[in-house]
Write a protein that holds these residues in place. Structure first.
Motif, PDB file in Angstrom:
ATOM      1  N   TYR A  15     -25.215  10.795  16.224  1.00 49.68           N
ATOM      2  CA  TYR A  15     -24.643  11.755  17.155  1.00 49.68           C
ATOM      3  C   TYR A  15     -25.689  12.757  17.657  1.00 49.68           C
ATOM      4  O   TYR A  15     -25.393  13.578  18.526  1.00 49.68           O
ATOM      5  CB  TYR A  15     -23.511  12.537  16.480  1.00 49.68           C
ATOM      6  CG  TYR A  15     -22.298  11.692  16.141  1.00 49.68           C
ATOM      7  CD1 TYR A  15     -21.352  11.373  17.105  1.00 49.68           C
ATOM      8  CD2 TYR A  15     -22.097  11.219  14.841  1.00 49.68           C
ATOM      9  CE1 TYR A  15     -20.240  10.594  16.802  1.00 49.68           C
ATOM     10  CE2 TYR A  15     -20.985  10.452  14.521  1.00 49.68           C
ATOM     11  CZ  TYR A  15     -20.056  10.147  15.511  1.00 49.68           C
ATOM     12  OH  TYR A  15     -18.954   9.379  15.203  1.00 49.68           O
TER      13      TYR A  15
ATOM     14  N   LEU B 112     -21.940  10.672  23.671  1.00 47.90           N
ATOM     15  CA  LEU B 112     -20.946  10.296  22.667  1.00 47.90           C
ATOM     16  C   LEU B 112     -19.975  11.454  22.415  1.00 47.90           C
ATOM     17  O   LEU B 112     -20.396  12.589  22.188  1.00 47.90           O
ATOM     18  CB  LEU B 112     -21.623   9.911  21.346  1.00 47.90           C
ATOM     19  CG  LEU B 112     -22.144   8.484  21.214  1.00 47.90           C
ATOM     20  CD1 LEU B 112     -22.802   8.307  19.853  1.00 47.90           C
ATOM     21  CD2 LEU B 112     -21.023   7.473  21.385  1.00 47.90           C
TER      22      LEU B 112
ATOM     23  N   ILE C 189     -15.847   4.799  26.801  1.00 46.34           N
ATOM     24  CA  ILE C 189     -17.060   5.483  26.369  1.00 46.34           C
ATOM     25  C   ILE C 189     -18.118   5.222  27.432  1.00 46.34           C
ATOM     26  O   ILE C 189     -18.506   4.071  27.665  1.00 46.34           O
ATOM     27  CB  ILE C 189     -17.546   4.973  25.004  1.00 46.34           C
ATOM     28  CG1 ILE C 189     -16.506   5.245  23.912  1.00 46.34           C
ATOM     29  CG2 ILE C 189     -18.882   5.619  24.637  1.00 46.34           C
ATOM     30  CD1 ILE C 189     -16.889   4.673  22.556  1.00 46.34           C
TER      31      ILE C 189
ATOM     32  N   LEU D 260     -21.791   5.875  28.177  1.00 47.13           N
ATOM     33  CA  LEU D 260     -23.048   6.311  27.577  1.00 47.13           C
ATOM     34  C   LEU D 260     -24.101   6.542  28.663  1.00 47.13           C
ATOM     35  O   LEU D 260     -24.060   5.939  29.735  1.00 47.13           O
ATOM     36  CB  LEU D 260     -23.558   5.257  26.590  1.00 47.13           C
ATOM     37  CG  LEU D 260     -22.631   4.946  25.404  1.00 47.13           C
ATOM     38  CD1 LEU D 260     -23.211   3.818  24.569  1.00 47.13           C
ATOM     39  CD2 LEU D 260     -22.406   6.182  24.556  1.00 47.13           C
TER      40      LEU D 260
END
Length: 247
Positions: free
Chosen positions: A76, A82, A230, A232
């Motif tokens: 992380y 994220l 998600i 990214l």
């Protein structure tokens, strides 16, 4: 208690974990200090543990995950978009029970395949069936399967796993056969199973990739509307990752 006849009976019944625990306790000299209930509890725990390990090994072998990844090693710290709260929810796995999907988009090297493999590994550990497929190879295999009679069996296998991972989708545009196969796979899974798709291009560019507008609308309807996403970003972790660095 006669040790060898007991071990023989345990092995004959397929209770190999209990047999191993029995032999270890006898060899360790702790047998006399344990009551009957403690003996039984230790034997049962060892048997249950062995069976869990065997089931997990079989699930991982069947899943054929692209990378050896686990959610405990998610990085992380590297800035790449994220969302920790979303990842926490995905790791818990309720979304698979709800038959939702997951789309992981982003440029090459930011960890899409790794993250999909980590979630697949967690699903295996949660006693769910998982299958990883790299999309270009999948459509080639399905095309070949049409000629030797395996095509329906392959489609059934893709439809029945709890979590299907379709990695590297969109490396090249879909032809007519691939469009048809993709729709069949998603139709079979819609509302019944969960699917992870990884892709470099954002979702709003998937229509052009699929090609046919009718198929594109049908595919995206079954894949996107109940999906978590998600997105990214950032530099390739292949260039920035140091040896031993978590992904």
């Amino acid at each position: 208690m006669l040790t060898h006849p007991t071990l023989d009976q345990l092995h004959a019944l397929g209770l190999h974990g209990m047999a191993k625990a029995f032999a270890d306790i006898e060899a360790g000299g702790d047998a006399a200090s344990l009551g009957h209930a403690e003996w039984l509890a230790l034997l049962l725990e060892r048997e249950a543990s062995l069976r869990r390990d065997k089931r997990l090994s079989k699930r991982l072998q069947y899943a054929k995950l692209r990378q050896q990844a686990c959610v405990e090693d998610i990085d992380y710290r590297t800035p790449r978009g994220l969302d920790r709260s979303l990842l926490t929810m995905l790791i818990e796995g309720q979304w698979i029970d709800d038959h939702a999907n997951l789309l992981i988009c982003g440029p090459s090297g930011v960890g899409k395949s790794w993250l999909a493999s980590a979630l697949g590994n967690k699903a295996c550990r949660d006693n769910r069936s998982v299958l990883y497929q790299r999309v270009p190879r999948l459509f080639t295999d399905l095309a070949l399967a049409r000629g030797d009679g395996r095509h329906p069996r392959l489609l059934r296998a893709l439809g029945r796993v709890d979590l299907l991972i379709l990695d590297d989708w969109g490396v090249e545009p879909l032809d007519a056969a691939a469009r048809h196969d993709l729709l069949e796979i998603l139709e079979d899974r819609y509302g019944r199973r969960s699917t992870i798709v990884t892709r470099q291009l954002p979702v709003d560019q998937w229509h052009a990739l699929i090609g046919d507008p009718t198929y594109a609308a049908a595919v995206l309807d079954r894949l996107v509307h109940n999906a978590h996403r998600i997105d990214l970003n950032g530099e390739s972790m292949r260039r920035t990752r140091k040896p031993g660095r978590k992904a």
